[in-house]
Structure formats: C-alpha cells, structure tokens
Design a protein around this motif. Structure first.
Motif, PDB file in Angstrom:
ATOM      1  N   GLY A 147       1.270   0.259  -1.235  1.00  0.00           N
ATOM      2  CA  GLY A 147      -0.007  -0.366  -1.522  1.00  0.00           C
ATOM      3  C   GLY A 147      -0.623   0.090  -2.830  1.00  0.00           C
ATOM      4  O   GLY A 147      -0.077   0.927  -3.556  1.00  0.00           O
ATOM      5  N   MET A 148      -1.811  -0.454  -3.128  1.00  0.00           N
ATOM      6  CA  MET A 148      -2.472  -0.188  -4.406  1.00  0.00           C
ATOM      7  C   MET A 148      -2.825   1.286  -4.586  1.00  0.00           C
ATOM      8  O   MET A 148      -2.495   1.896  -5.592  1.00  0.00           O
ATOM      9  N   GLU A 149      -3.512   1.862  -3.584  1.00  0.00           N
ATOM     10  CA  GLU A 149      -3.932   3.261  -3.690  1.00  0.00           C
ATOM     11  C   GLU A 149      -2.717   4.187  -3.753  1.00  0.00           C
ATOM     12  O   GLU A 149      -2.655   5.126  -4.541  1.00  0.00           O
ATOM     13  N   GLY A 150      -1.736   3.906  -2.886  1.00  0.00           N
ATOM     14  CA  GLY A 150      -0.538   4.747  -2.867  1.00  0.00           C
ATOM     15  C   GLY A 150       0.235   4.670  -4.169  1.00  0.00           C
ATOM     16  O   GLY A 150       0.759   5.684  -4.659  1.00  0.00           O
ATOM     17  N   ALA A 151       0.321   3.464  -4.756  1.00  0.00           N
ATOM     18  CA  ALA A 151       1.038   3.314  -6.022  1.00  0.00           C
ATOM     19  C   ALA A 151       0.350   4.095  -7.133  1.00  0.00           C
ATOM     20  O   ALA A 151       1.003   4.766  -7.948  1.00  0.00           O
ATOM     21  N   ALA A 152      -0.997   4.024  -7.167  1.00  0.00           N
ATOM     22  CA  ALA A 152      -1.744   4.759  -8.195  1.00  0.00           C
ATOM     23  C   ALA A 152      -1.504   6.266  -8.058  1.00  0.00           C
ATOM     24  O   ALA A 152      -1.306   6.978  -9.047  1.00  0.00           O
ATOM     25  N   ALA A 153      -1.503   6.751  -6.797  1.00  0.00           N
ATOM     26  CA  ALA A 153      -1.280   8.188  -6.567  1.00  0.00           C
ATOM     27  C   ALA A 153       0.152   8.586  -6.899  1.00  0.00           C
ATOM     28  O   ALA A 153       0.401   9.611  -7.533  1.00  0.00           O
ATOM     29  N   ARG A 154       1.127   7.769  -6.466  1.00  0.00           N
ATOM     30  CA  ARG A 154       2.526   8.092  -6.712  1.00  0.00           C
ATOM     31  C   ARG A 154       2.845   8.143  -8.196  1.00  0.00           C
ATOM     32  O   ARG A 154       3.570   9.031  -8.657  1.00  0.00           O
ATOM     33  N   LEU A 155       2.284   7.192  -8.945  1.00  0.00           N
ATOM     34  CA  LEU A 155       2.602   7.105 -10.376  1.00  0.00           C
ATOM     35  C   LEU A 155       1.616   7.863 -11.257  1.00  0.00           C
ATOM     36  O   LEU A 155       1.806   7.925 -12.467  1.00  0.00           O
ATOM     37  N   ALA A 156       0.587   8.453 -10.615  1.00  0.00           N
ATOM     38  CA  ALA A 156      -0.437   9.225 -11.349  1.00  0.00           C
ATOM     39  C   ALA A 156      -1.093   8.383 -12.440  1.00  0.00           C
ATOM     40  O   ALA A 156      -1.220   8.816 -13.592  1.00  0.00           O
ATOM     41  N   ILE A 157      -1.483   7.157 -12.072  1.00  0.00           N
ATOM     42  CA  ILE A 157      -2.176   6.266 -13.002  1.00  0.00           C
ATOM     43  C   ILE A 157      -3.384   5.668 -12.285  1.00  0.00           C
ATOM     44  O   ILE A 157      -3.524   5.760 -11.057  1.00  0.00           O
ATOM     45  N   HIS A 158      -4.278   5.059 -13.049  1.00  0.00           N
ATOM     46  CA  HIS A 158      -5.485   4.459 -12.483  1.00  0.00           C
ATOM     47  C   HIS A 158      -5.133   3.151 -11.776  1.00  0.00           C
ATOM     48  O   HIS A 158      -4.168   2.469 -12.135  1.00  0.00           O
ATOM     49  N   ARG A 159      -5.966   2.753 -10.779  1.00  0.00           N
ATOM     50  CA  ARG A 159      -5.750   1.507 -10.070  1.00  0.00           C
ATOM     51  C   ARG A 159      -5.748   0.320 -11.022  1.00  0.00           C
ATOM     52  O   ARG A 159      -4.987  -0.633 -10.832  1.00  0.00           O
ATOM     53  N   ASN A 160      -6.609   0.380 -12.040  1.00  0.00           N
ATOM     54  CA  ASN A 160      -6.661  -0.736 -12.986  1.00  0.00           C
ATOM     55  C   ASN A 160      -5.342  -0.879 -13.744  1.00  0.00           C
ATOM     56  O   ASN A 160      -4.923  -1.995 -14.079  1.00  0.00           O
ATOM     57  N   THR A 161      -4.689   0.287 -14.010  1.00  0.00           N
ATOM     58  CA  THR A 161      -3.383   0.241 -14.684  1.00  0.00           C
ATOM     59  C   THR A 161      -2.347  -0.393 -13.770  1.00  0.00           C
ATOM     60  O   THR A 161      -1.483  -1.155 -14.218  1.00  0.00           O
TER      61      THR A 161
END
Length: 409
Positions: free
Chosen positions: A352-366
């Motif tokens: 999901g969105m939050e998990g992807a941002a955390a896994r990749l260490a990037i902002h949700r907007n990215t």
C-alpha cells in the motif's frame, strides 16, 4: 658404528636370547603397551586398536632383537604396517601414531637401561652396552617411523577416497528419492537426517587458477553454519569451484544468520529449511533453483524464499519474457529510472501507499508521482490487472536484463 668389546657383545647376545623367551616377550610387550596406552588416549579406549598395538609391539620387539645380533634390512614387520593402516582407517590423526612410537621408544630404552644396569658388567661396559643398543634402537625407530608414515598416508588417502565415494553415492540416492534407513544414512554421512535441513550451494563468481576454490568454499559453508548456530555442515564437491552443503538444526535458522556479508568472491544460494529426508531433498532442489537465478542478481547470497515465484515462472524463459513484455510494456525498460518506477509500483501493490513510502524511505507524494509515471508507461492504472502486474514486476526485477537484451537469431 664402533664394535663393542667382547664382554659387551656377549651380554648383547645373552640379552637377545633372554628377551626372546616367551614369558619375557609377554612382560616387555605389556610394559611397553601400558606406557603407550597411557599417552595415546585413542588406544586406551579402543580394544581393537589395543590388540593391533599388542601385535605390532610383539613383532617389532622380535624383529629388533633379531636385528640387534644379526643386522639386516631395516624394515618394520607386517604387524606394524597393519597398526598404521588401522590408525588411518579410523581417521586417527598421524600425530597419535607418532606418539605411539615416541612413547614406545622411551619405554624400550628405559627397559634396556634397567636390564643393562643389573648385568654383571663393569660401569664402562654398561655404558658401552647402552650406547650400542640405544644407537641401533634409535636408528630402528627412525627407519620404522619413516616407512610407517608412508603406509599411513597411502591408507588414509585410499580411505578418504572410498568414504567420499560412499557419501557421494548415498547423497545421490537420497536426492533421487530412494528409500534409505534414516539413522544408518545419518551415521554414514556424519549428518543427522532427523533434524531440520537447510541446503546451500556455494560457488566462486570468478574461479581462480590456484585450484583452492573447494577448501575456500568449504570454509565459507562452515562459517555460515557457525553463524546459524549449526554443527559443521555436510559438504560435497559439485565442481572445480562449487560445493553443495547441508545444515542440520533443531529448528529453522534465524533469517538474520544469512544477513551478514559473504566472503568476497563467494556466491551462495540457500534453500528453504524443512525437516527430515524430504527437507534434505527439497531444500537442495530449491538451492539449485536459486543458484540458477543468482547470476542475474546483484546480491552475493540468494535465498530461494525470496525468488520462489520468479523461479517457478522462469522455468519457461520464452513464456516468461512474453508475459513480462505484454504486462509491463515500456515499464520493462532496462535503465535506473524505470527500475525505480518498477520498485515503487511493486511496493505499492504489496504493502500500500504508506507501506511503500516507509519501505522506500520516500514521501507519499513521491510515491504518488512515481505511480503516475509508471501508469503512463503501462498505459493503464496500476490497479488494473493487479495480480498479473505484480507477478510481472517480480519477474522483471530479476530478468529485465534478459528481457531487454536482443536474442540471438
């Protein structure tokens, strides 16, 4: 060697005759062997080795005493060669065989000294007698040890070749699915088949010309086993720069055991841990499958659990390449920017969105921006054909270099 005077020569002849009397032979053999057994633990706890030692000592004593009065070829008796071969066949270190002769020589010289001192000889004649007997005894032991080391080495090499052949054939039978007695096979392999099995394939990425790849890989397998708190692994050579290995543990090794760095130049593929003989077989099959994928992956250690889906899908390479091209289109391009888009899309589909941002260490907007770019390359929303897209992204991570490389006609 200077000839002894007549009194000394006469004493040596008498000593020889008396030493060869059956009761005296029994006493001396018992004396020597007790001292040897006190120094060499493996003899003290192995009745068969003790019997072989008794036979060797008895034959050595008779041969030496005969040589003392009638010098001839310095060659140990057959019983001594049999003892050396028994040591080799049992896997006893050469140092223990050498200790047998060191202890035996000390005991023999002490025996000769005590007999000479009790003889009716002048002090100077006692010294002469001891010099003569000691000199010949030291020469006898030196020649015996030299020849017996050779016999030990030959037998050890033959035994190792035979043992390796038996182990290789037994492993092949297990991998072929043949029925085996678990406990008997475990004893023959020196590896418990009742515990959890984790198979490894280790190889050198760039085989060197020094011919020492296998010892290095065996050492790496042992290092990985120690890291996972496993006993020394069962290891078999699979090629000039490749080995197969199995770890036996009471429970599956902690996944963190595989996380530390692998020795530079070594590659490792790891199967999934599973119990018993079936686990021995299945984990090896999986390690081999992971090995087949490793050449297109950057990490030196590849766990089958991480590439299982890709491995299953890539059995038919042509079909897989067609599938990935069809599902990804331009998102299959082999460049860093597109690879980042694929990684973002896969992370989003998995967590999901939050998990992807955390896994990749990037902002949700990215994440959103990259997903929009990925959708532009796909030509449809990320959520369309979601299952097929996720599988295609998994395959592309491993095989994009194959897919984008022109095929030979």
């Amino acid at each position: 060697m200077e000839q002894p005077d007549e009194a000394v020569a006469a004493w040596i002849r008498t000593f020889a005759v008396e030493s060869l009397a059956s009761e005296e032979v029994d006493r001396v053999v018992r004396l020597l062997d007790e001292q040897i057994a006190a120094q060499v633990a493996v003899i003290a706890r192995d009745p068969d080795l003790r019997a072989a030692l008794d036979a060797s000592t008895r034959a050595q004593l008779r041969s030496f005493v005969t040589h003392l009065v009638n010098p001839g070829e310095l060659r140990p008796p057959d019983e001594a060669f049999l003892l050396a071969r028994e040591f080799a066949a049992r896997g006893v270190e050469l140092a223990s065989l050498l200790e047998v002769y060191r202890s035996g020589q000390q005991a023999a010289l002490a025996y000769v000294t005590s007999v000479a001192k009790d003889a009716a000889l002048a002090p100077a004649q006692v010294t002469g007698a001891l010099v003569t007997v000691w000199g010949q005894a030291i020469e006898w032991f030196a020649h015996s040890v030299e020849q017996l080391i050779g016999a030990y080495g030959e037998e050890r090499e033959r035994w190792l070749r035979s043992a390796l052949t038996r182990r290789t054939q037994l492993v092949a039978s297990i991998l072929d699915g043949d029925r085996v007695d678990i406990d008997e096979a475990g004893r023959d392999l020196g590896h418990s088949l009742r515990r959890h099995q984790t198979a490894l394939v280790l190889w050198e990425a760039d085989a060197r010309a020094d011919g020492d790849a296998v010892p290095r890989l065996e050492a790496e397998a042992a290092r990985l086993a120690a890291r996972c708190a496993a006993p020394r692994p069962l290891v078999l050579q699979a090629g000039p720069a490749e080995v197969w290995a199995w770890l036996a543990t009471d429970r599956p090794p902690d996944a963190g055991g595989w996380s530390a760095e692998v020795t530079p130049g070594v590659r490792v593929a790891v199967g999934v841990t599973a119990p018993g003989v079936a686990g021995f077989r299945d984990s090896h099959r999986e390690a081999v499958a992971a090995r087949a994928l490793a050449d297109v992956l950057p990490d030196p250690l590849v766990a089958y659990a991480d590439v299982e889906v890709v491995s299953l899908l890539s059995r038919d390479r042509s079909a897989m390449e067609t599938f990935v091209r069809r599902e990804l289109g331009d998102l299959a391009a082999d460049d860093a920017a597109t690879a980042r888009l694929r990684a973002t899309a896969l992370a989003y589909l998995e967590v999901g969105m939050e998990g992807a941002a955390a896994r990749l260490a990037i902002h949700r907007n990215t994440v959103r921006y990259r997903l929009h770019q990925a959708e532009g390359l796909l030509g449809h929303p990320i959520t369309e054909r979601r299952r097929e897209l996720e599988l295609a992204l998994l395959c592309a991570d491993t095989h994009v270099a194959w897919i984008t490389k022109p095929r030979r006609q």
